[in-house]
Scaffold this motif. Structure first.
Motif, short mmCIF file in Angstrom:
data_model
loop_
_atom_site.label_atom_id
_atom_site.label_comp_id
_atom_site.label_asym_id
_atom_site.label_seq_id
_atom_site.Cartn_x
_atom_site.Cartn_y
_atom_site.Cartn_z
N MET A 82 1.89 6.55 -6.85
CA MET A 82 0.83 7.40 -7.38
C MET A 82 1.13 8.87 -7.10
SD MET A 82 -2.83 5.60 -6.75
CE MET A 82 -3.78 5.82 -8.23
N SER A 83 1.66 9.15 -5.91
CA SER A 83 2.01 10.53 -5.60
C SER A 83 3.14 10.99 -6.51
CB SER A 83 2.47 10.66 -4.14
OG SER A 83 1.56 10.01 -3.30
N LEU A 91 10.50 22.09 -3.66
CA LEU A 91 10.49 21.59 -2.28
C LEU A 91 11.88 21.08 -1.88
CD1 LEU A 91 7.11 19.61 -2.11
CD2 LEU A 91 7.60 21.91 -1.27
N ARG A 138 5.96 -3.90 -10.59
CA ARG A 138 5.05 -4.62 -9.71
C ARG A 138 4.10 -5.49 -10.51
NH1 ARG A 138 -0.08 -3.97 -7.85
NH2 ARG A 138 -0.52 -4.71 -5.74
N VAL A 174 3.74 10.10 -9.50
CA VAL A 174 3.23 10.39 -10.83
C VAL A 174 2.49 11.73 -10.84
CG1 VAL A 174 1.57 9.66 -12.57
CG2 VAL A 174 3.13 8.01 -11.59
N ALA A 175 1.76 12.00 -9.74
CA ALA A 175 0.94 13.21 -9.70
C ALA A 175 1.74 14.46 -9.33
CB ALA A 175 -0.21 13.04 -8.71
N MET A 176 2.92 14.24 -8.75
CA MET A 176 3.72 15.36 -8.27
C MET A 176 4.30 16.13 -9.45
SD MET A 176 4.99 16.24 -5.26
CE MET A 176 6.37 16.33 -4.19
N PRO A 177 3.97 17.42 -9.58
CA PRO A 177 4.60 18.18 -10.66
C PRO A 177 6.11 18.26 -10.40
CG PRO A 177 2.87 19.46 -9.57
CD PRO A 177 3.11 18.25 -8.73
N VAL A 206 6.69 5.49 -12.27
CA VAL A 206 6.14 4.73 -13.38
C VAL A 206 6.74 3.32 -13.41
CG1 VAL A 206 5.81 4.68 -15.88
CG2 VAL A 206 5.92 6.87 -14.70
N HIS A 233 10.43 10.74 -10.58
CA HIS A 233 9.22 10.78 -11.38
C HIS A 233 9.14 9.53 -12.27
CE1 HIS A 233 6.26 12.56 -14.20
NE2 HIS A 233 5.79 13.00 -13.05
N PHE A 293 8.30 20.33 -11.23
CA PHE A 293 8.84 21.63 -10.81
C PHE A 293 8.54 21.91 -9.35
CE2 PHE A 293 5.06 22.00 -13.46
CZ PHE A 293 4.15 22.63 -12.64
N TRP A 294 7.40 21.40 -8.87
CA TRP A 294 7.10 21.62 -7.44
C TRP A 294 8.01 20.77 -6.58
CZ3 TRP A 294 3.31 19.27 -3.65
CH2 TRP A 294 3.16 20.10 -2.55
N VAL A 322 0.84 -1.20 0.00
CA VAL A 322 0.00 0.00 0.00
C VAL A 322 0.88 1.25 0.00
CG1 VAL A 322 -1.72 1.32 1.28
CG2 VAL A 322 -1.93 -1.16 1.12
N ARG A 324 5.35 0.85 -10.74
CA ARG A 324 4.06 0.23 -11.07
C ARG A 324 4.24 -0.84 -12.13
NH1 ARG A 324 -0.52 4.82 -11.24
NH2 ARG A 324 -1.84 3.05 -10.86
#
Lengths: 315, 300
Positions: free
Chosen positions: A138-139, A151, A202, A141-144, A196, A192, A146-147, A131, A199
């Motif tokens: 998933m985070s 950080l 896995r 993949v969704a994380m831009p 991918v 990043h 540049f952001w 989990v 997943r």
């Protein structure tokens, strides 16, 4: 195999043709007079412009211009940068090593994170570890990107002051400085891709683990570790290798953002600067170059696939 | 950007005709789908009610409160021009959602018919359409989108077109694959035997049976479009100021990272949560619309 490669290369020709039309057409949609951009505002006079237009072949009909452009491009002549006045080919050659360094480092990061995490998630399917791995990927993949970069810069460069905020250092001239400058860009681009890859690894592992030969390997009393690392992983890596080859094109796209944030003088930054500066010869060349690299890496993926898996026959 | 993954052709087969409430109940059973839907609901409400719920207008400059840290007056602080960050983020949702919806709309309107025609007719036409899609796919998304915006000029509409065009091949391929399998079904043969014309077969008989993968891809495509718009705006080549966009806010806040870190934190968080939400919902939709596929991919 050789025949297959030759056929695949021939199949690329129509795609290449369409790409060249798209790229050429796109840059001719640009509003405004390219000659005016080239000469610059102060030197505009009508005679100069007519002369230049003739020199560049811009007075000819579009299809003729296209053929001239393709002919030159095929010989490696991609025109001149308006900004630097240098041939575009030299501009690309000069910046390629920077992007290549970023690409290699980031793919290394993605493999070192993505494959082990994917294996662990598959082996401990539906456990807490799985989990956590799923949510993390998933985070990721969704994380831009540049952001994420911002950080990490905030934490490691501004608060902890361990790493430089930005800048490129040639790793061959100054290995330690180069490595320090590379850590954050490589991690951002690499994690990043790792998401991918996790997943993919896995699901490939899960598929392989359900095979009968895995049951056989277990039944004959092999240690679980041998089963996973020797029997399962080898077969699960096939689709993973494909994903990895496809990443080459994505890395080039990601470099656009990473190089802009970290001020790396590579191909990505060249593209952004060219667009901002209306340097359309460079934009054209970069789109073409990126497409070529992607096509080549797709071809490489196919060839690797056949080489790694003798069951695949190209006929 | 991972959105170029393409679901498998068999998706259409398990579509079924579920009733809306039942469908929603099934969707919510999937882990994290509720979280995704909740975030999307908040977003949509913020975008629609922006002028009612935003504490200030997004371009109002409070000269005496530049770079003010988060406080009760400015929950997310203010930027270098003294503009309220919370208000700008609320209005930014409008741009993100609008770009996402229109871009996905363009991709669907162009890509779906191409896929249907390609899959139904096959042969030369199929070859030509698919080679064009291959060509578009071979250019890295962000580079193609940048080049399109460069060619058309910056602006909200051109950003939508750029992202729509770059997303089109995914839908064309997806629909083509589904069409290939639907084409061989008995009910298509029956329609043909009844003398139905190609147009009718494609749009009345085939189209409804390939919608499930489009819905799934549409949700994932929203995630991609939001991310792409933010990337373009962050590079300064997207929607130009003063329109508040999350990507643009990150770009202009980045130089103040040490002085005013909140400028970079909140817009980034907004992008991240939005993309995450649409991915959650897309994955959940895939599980519900086609349980077999979810298992095959090891998503559950």
């Amino acid at each position: 195999m050789q025949q297959y490669i030759i056929r695949r290369v021939f199949q690329m020709i129509p795609v290449l043709f369409i790409i060249s039309v798209v790229v050429f057409g796109l840059m001719h949609l640009v509003p405004g007079d390219p000659v005016a951009f080239m000469i610059g505002e102060d030197a505009i006079n009508l005679e100069n412009m007519e002369e230049m237009r003739r020199q560049l072949g811009l007075d000819k009909p579009l299809p003729v211009q296209y053929l001239m452009w393709v002919q030159r491009a095929a010989q490696g002549d991609l025109g001149r940068s308006v900004r630097s006045k240098l041939p575009v080919r030299d501009e690309i050659a000069r910046r390629l090593p920077v992007t290549l360094q970023l690409a290699v480092a980031s793919i290394l990061v993605s493999v070192l994170i993505g494959i082990p995490v994917g294996i662990i998630a598959a082996v401990h399917r539906n456990s807490k570890l799985d989990v956590i791995a799923t949510v993390l990927s998933m985070s990721g993949v969704a994380m831009p990107s540049f952001w994420q970069a911002i950080l990490l810069i905030f934490l490691f460069s501004l608060i902890l002051r361990w790493l430089p905020v930005a800048g490129y250092v040639n790793i061959f001239e100054n290995p330690i400085g180069g490595l320090r400058a590379m850590i954050l860009p490589a991690i951002v681009l690499g994690t990043h891709q790792a998401a991918v890859l996790t997943r993919q690894t896995r699901s490939a592992m899960l598929e392989v683990m359900a095979m009968e030969y895995i049951a056989t390997a277990r039944a004959k009393g092999l240690a679980e570790r041998t089963v996973i690392w020797m029997h399962a992983l080898k077969n699960a890596l096939l689709p993973v290798v494909t994903v990895l080859s496809l990443q080459v094109g994505r890395v080039l796209g990601g470099a656009v953002i990473i190089e802009t944030i970290f001020a790396w003088p590579g191909l990505g930054r060249l593209t952004v600067q060219a667009i901002a500066g209306h340097d359309f010869q460079v934009v054209q060349a970069m789109v073409l170059f990126a497409a070529l690299i992607t096509l080549a890496s797709n071809l490489m993926a196919d060839i690797l696939y056949g080489w790694l898996d003798p069951r695949i026959r190209y006929s | 950007m991972q959105q170029r993954n393409i679901a498998l052709p068999q998706l259409a087969q398990r579509q079924g005709r579920q009733l809306a409430p039942e469908f929603l109940r099934n969707l919510l059973k999937v882990r994290l789908a509720g979280v995704g839907l909740l975030i999307i609901a908040v977003l949509v409400l913020s975008a629609v009610l922006a002028d009612k719920i935003a504490p200030y207008t997004p371009i109002a400059q409070h000269a005496q409160d530049q770079l003010a840290p988060p406080s009760s007056a400015y929950l997310m602080g203010t930027d270098q021009a003294g503009r309220d960050m919370l208000s700008r983020i609320i209005y930014g949702a409008q741009v993100s959602l609008l770009v996402g919806i229109i871009a996905v709309g363009i991709a669907v309107i162009v890509g779906v018919p191409l896929g249907l025609i390609s899959g139904y007719y096959g042969g030369k036409l199929d070859d030509v359409i698919m080679r064009i899609m291959d060509a578009v796919l071979s250019i890295p998304t962000i580079i193609l989108a940048l080049a399109i915006v460069a060619a058309l000029g910056p602006g909200l509409v051109n950003v939508m077109i750029a992202i729509g065009v770059t997303s089109t091949p995914v839908y064309a391929r997806l629909v083509r694959a589904s069409t290939l399998s639907v084409r061989e079904r008995d009910y298509i043969t029956a329609a043909k035997a009844n003398g139905a014309k190609a147009f009718r077969i494609i749009f009345i008989h085939t189209w409804p049976n390939v919608t499930a993968p489009i819905i799934v891809q549409g949700s994932l495509g929203m995630a991609f479009a939001v991310l792409a718009e933010a990337s373009l705006s962050f590079l300064g080549i997207g929607v130009p100021p003063p329109t508040p966009t999350w990507g643009g806010m990150l770009q202009s806040g980045f130089p103040y990272l040490e002085l005013a870190p909140w400028l970079a934190m909140f817009p980034g968080l907004a992008i991240f949560l939005t993309v995450l939400a649409f991915n959650f919902v897309g994955d959940a939709l895939r599980d519900v619309l086609d349980p077999r596929l979810g298992r095959a991919l090891g998503l559950r």
